[in-house]
Design a protein around this motif. Structure first.
Motif, PDB file in Angstrom:
ATOM      1  N   PRO A 170     -12.409  -4.719  -0.338  1.00  0.00           N
ATOM      2  CA  PRO A 170     -11.659  -4.656   0.931  1.00  0.00           C
ATOM      3  C   PRO A 170     -11.148  -3.244   1.246  1.00  0.00           C
ATOM      4  CG  PRO A 170     -11.045  -6.631  -0.254  1.00  0.00           C
ATOM      5  CD  PRO A 170     -11.970  -5.852  -1.167  1.00  0.00           C
ATOM      6  N   TYR A 171     -10.740  -2.507   0.211  1.00  0.00           N
ATOM      7  CA  TYR A 171     -10.272  -1.131   0.442  1.00  0.00           C
ATOM      8  C   TYR A 171     -11.410  -0.256   0.975  1.00  0.00           C
ATOM      9  CZ  TYR A 171      -8.895   3.672  -0.568  1.00  0.00           C
ATOM     10  OH  TYR A 171      -8.641   5.014  -0.467  1.00  0.00           O
TER      11      TYR A 171
ATOM     12  N   ALA B 155     -12.304  -1.003   4.529  1.00  0.00           N
ATOM     13  CA  ALA B 155     -11.320  -0.459   5.477  1.00  0.00           C
ATOM     14  C   ALA B 155     -11.511   1.051   5.646  1.00  0.00           C
ATOM     15  CB  ALA B 155      -9.904  -0.762   4.989  1.00  0.00           C
TER      16      ALA B 155
ATOM     17  N   SER C 230      -8.105  -2.416   9.036  1.00  0.00           N
ATOM     18  CA  SER C 230      -8.092  -1.056   8.492  1.00  0.00           C
ATOM     19  C   SER C 230      -6.870  -0.755   7.626  1.00  0.00           C
ATOM     20  CB  SER C 230      -8.129  -0.045   9.640  1.00  0.00           C
ATOM     21  OG  SER C 230      -6.918  -0.099  10.388  1.00  0.00           O
ATOM     22  N   ARG C 231      -5.930  -1.705   7.506  1.00  0.00           N
ATOM     23  CA  ARG C 231      -4.650  -1.412   6.860  1.00  0.00           C
ATOM     24  C   ARG C 231      -4.796  -0.782   5.472  1.00  0.00           C
ATOM     25  NH1 ARG C 231      -1.078  -3.865   3.313  1.00  0.00           N
ATOM     26  NH2 ARG C 231      -2.203  -5.826   3.243  1.00  0.00           N
ATOM     27  N   LEU C 232      -5.691  -1.307   4.655  1.00  0.00           N
ATOM     28  CA  LEU C 232      -5.810  -0.809   3.278  1.00  0.00           C
ATOM     29  C   LEU C 232      -6.242   0.654   3.186  1.00  0.00           C
ATOM     30  CD1 LEU C 232      -7.335  -3.804   1.300  1.00  0.00           C
ATOM     31  CD2 LEU C 232      -4.973  -3.015   1.334  1.00  0.00           C
ATOM     32  N   ALA C 233      -6.813   1.195   4.275  1.00  0.00           N
ATOM     33  CA  ALA C 233      -7.214   2.612   4.243  1.00  0.00           C
ATOM     34  C   ALA C 233      -5.998   3.516   4.065  1.00  0.00           C
ATOM     35  CB  ALA C 233      -7.974   2.978   5.516  1.00  0.00           C
ATOM     36  N   ALA C 234      -4.788   2.990   4.323  1.00  0.00           N
ATOM     37  CA  ALA C 234      -3.555   3.767   4.139  1.00  0.00           C
ATOM     38  C   ALA C 234      -2.978   3.598   2.731  1.00  0.00           C
ATOM     39  CB  ALA C 234      -2.521   3.355   5.188  1.00  0.00           C
TER      40      ALA C 234
ATOM     41  N   TYR D 143      -7.370   7.949   5.120  1.00  0.00           N
ATOM     42  CA  TYR D 143      -5.922   7.857   4.872  1.00  0.00           C
ATOM     43  C   TYR D 143      -5.142   8.630   5.928  1.00  0.00           C
ATOM     44  CZ  TYR D 143      -1.439   8.479   2.451  1.00  0.00           C
ATOM     45  OH  TYR D 143      -0.113   8.489   2.129  1.00  0.00           O
TER      46      TYR D 143
ATOM     47  N   LEU E  17     -17.326  -9.200   4.567  1.00  0.00           N
ATOM     48  CA  LEU E  17     -16.446  -9.219   3.393  1.00  0.00           C
ATOM     49  C   LEU E  17     -16.261 -10.645   2.880  1.00  0.00           C
ATOM     50  CD1 LEU E  17     -14.453  -7.911   1.401  1.00  0.00           C
ATOM     51  CD2 LEU E  17     -12.669  -8.178   3.150  1.00  0.00           C
TER      52      LEU E  17
ATOM     53  N   GLU F 178       0.842  -1.191   0.000  1.00  0.00           N
ATOM     54  CA  GLU F 178       0.000   0.000   0.000  1.00  0.00           C
ATOM     55  C   GLU F 178       0.878   1.241   0.000  1.00  0.00           C
ATOM     56  OE1 GLU F 178       0.438  -1.463   2.835  1.00  0.00           O
ATOM     57  OE2 GLU F 178       0.163  -0.114   4.534  1.00  0.00           O
TER      58      GLU F 178
ATOM     59  N   ARG G 178      -5.354   6.794   9.300  1.00  0.00           N
ATOM     60  CA  ARG G 178      -4.763   5.460   9.393  1.00  0.00           C
ATOM     61  C   ARG G 178      -3.270   5.421   9.106  1.00  0.00           C
ATOM     62  NH1 ARG G 178      -2.395   1.622   9.811  1.00  0.00           N
ATOM     63  NH2 ARG G 178      -2.994  -0.570   9.848  1.00  0.00           N
ATOM     64  N   LYS G 179      -2.821   6.266   8.152  1.00  0.00           N
ATOM     65  CA  LYS G 179      -1.426   6.215   7.700  1.00  0.00           C
ATOM     66  C   LYS G 179      -0.416   6.284   8.854  1.00  0.00           C
ATOM     67  CE  LYS G 179       1.660   6.309   4.280  1.00  0.00           C
ATOM     68  NZ  LYS G 179       1.867   5.163   3.387  1.00  0.00           N
TER      69      LYS G 179
ATOM     70  N   THR H 157      -7.630  -7.678   5.646  1.00  0.00           N
ATOM     71  CA  THR H 157      -8.963  -7.113   5.898  1.00  0.00           C
ATOM     72  C   THR H 157      -9.911  -8.189   6.432  1.00  0.00           C
ATOM     73  OG1 THR H 157      -8.520  -5.764   3.934  1.00  0.00           O
ATOM     74  CG2 THR H 157     -10.683  -5.539   4.941  1.00  0.00           C
TER      75      THR H 157
END
Lengths: 280, 280
Positions: free
Chosen positions: A180-181, A184, A211-215, B266, B187, A117, B269-270, B210
């Protein structure tokens, strides 16, 4: 993605040329031995294989500019067409744009699954594609030679080829990757706007992974969502239906219905990804 | 969870006793040195501190049986009450049940955040609680001594204490932990029922992370959802609102609205979780 491919293909090509919108990236790629030479947009037409690694709409823009200004003088003396493969995350729009390329190009669509990501040359690593699926979406005009060369390239990357129709790719990728994105993003935004900042002290590995994909890189994701709108909207509608089932079961305190729904997901997900299912 | 706590508290207790519904687990805990002695339900009342580590409804059932049959003869000669701390994932129902315990008990609620989605003694590890948040939800009747002892125990586990009201814990945990679980389940079920099995070839690290929580222990999760129904339903409603925002933006191809929504997630979470944000 382009940098990782260049590193993985080292030793499989006579020479590796590079071309980027950002000259700083070009200089860094050269200085770090990722590429052997920085070339111009005319010089690149002397190459045998052309890989386009960029967000989807940047690829569409590149394909448009090649179609509208193919530098015919540069292509006049070629023995065989340039095999052109892209690494874009959605395929229907790209494959449609490839149809319009001049005959000096022998194009096909590609999508290596499971990038990072984070993007950028600093993140490049030769092992990025190892063991992962690499989807190919050939066109009617794609030659057997181009397809064979793409398979050779995928083998050199250490990936697994999977040939799909572009529309099928986009529909499946919407489920496996774009949904999935969004899931998140909605999770982070729901937690963000609930109003009690202490919630972050309770966010542990479960929240972290979900939540990882939100980044993910925003430009990449906006391009994906806008070039795969219909398929993504279909997955969202379907996903909301699954939430409804749980919502109704919970509202009625219906333990049997709730357990049935949780069990289906458990039985599907538990055996997947081997030991990686147990990341802390 | 109980096994991990026993391993982490080694050296901090004169003796570690154990009691499990399954005699095989008791024997394994003894054989592996996780506990020093297996005790009966009467003998356990001679202990100084009693930790209940089980799914929420199993804890509720234990609290009920202690309340209904406290073996008064075993408690008659105690100098001080037994400090009773539980490790249950929701706290309102448990704290309410603790109110009814006999005076020989000095109870308070506890919830170590960030377990594993796998359970059982074989998964026990002393470092499980290291650096993680451990929520305490004291009752009006909880003594200063019990609260101090719980803080001492949390320090020995290497965790960070956080004192919360039980209702606030349950509301925040619904957002940080129970909603992510439902999000993952929906999901997996959406992908599972879309009808093309080839989708699994496209499921890479993004789908893996996810969906990870969908492999959580079912009994644990059913207990959580049913004892925290109102809070979980509130988060679901809120979450569906966030999905609606994206659905509308996508339907209209509204890039500005879409980007605004993705950017909020973003930016939140980032920076979270440091290097762990980049798990492949």
């Amino acid at each position: 993605m382009g940098g990782s491919a260049a590193l993985a293909l080292r030793g499989h090509c006579a020479e590796m040329w590079g071309l980027d919108a950002n000259p700083v990236t070009e200089a860094a790629a050269l200085a770090n031995g990722v590429i052997d030479r920085v070339v111009t947009r005319v010089e690149v037409l002397e190459s045998d294989v052309l890989l386009l690694a960029a967000p989807v709409r940047a690829i569409l823009s590149l394909l448009g500019s090649i179609t509208n200004n193919p530098f015919p003088f540069a292509l006049a003396n070629r023995q065989s067409p340039i095999v052109l493969l892209d690494f874009g995350s959605t395929k229907r729009a790209i494959v449609a744009a490839m149809e319009n390329l001049p005959a000096a190009f022998d194009p096909l669509g590609g999508h290596p699954m499971g990038g990072k990501e984070v993007s950028g040359l600093a993140q490049a690593e030769a092992a990025l594609f190892q063991g992962k699926t690499f989807v190919l979406t050939p066109l009617a005009r794609t030659s057997a030679r181009a397809l064979a060369l793409a398979h050779e390239l995928i083998a050199a990357l250490g990936a697994q080829p999977l040939v799909l129709d572009a529309a099928q790719h986009d529909r499946l990728a919407a489920y496996a990757s774009h949904l999935p994105y969004l899931v998140a993003v909605a999770l982070v935004n729901a937690v963000l706007t609930q109003g009690d900042a202490q919630v972050w002290d309770l966010a542990a590995s479960g929240f972290r992974d979900t939540s990882r994909l939100a980044a993910s890189d925003l430009t990449m994701m906006v391009d994906i969502l806008l070039t795969n709108r219909e398929a993504v909207l279909e997955t969202l509608a379907h996903y909301r239906g699954e939430l409804d089932v749980m919502h109704i079961a919970l509202t009625h305190g219906d333990e049997t219905a709730l357990r049935q729904c949780l069990l289906a997901a458990y039985q599907q997900r538990k055996p997947m990804f081997g030991a990686l299912a147990v990341t802390q």
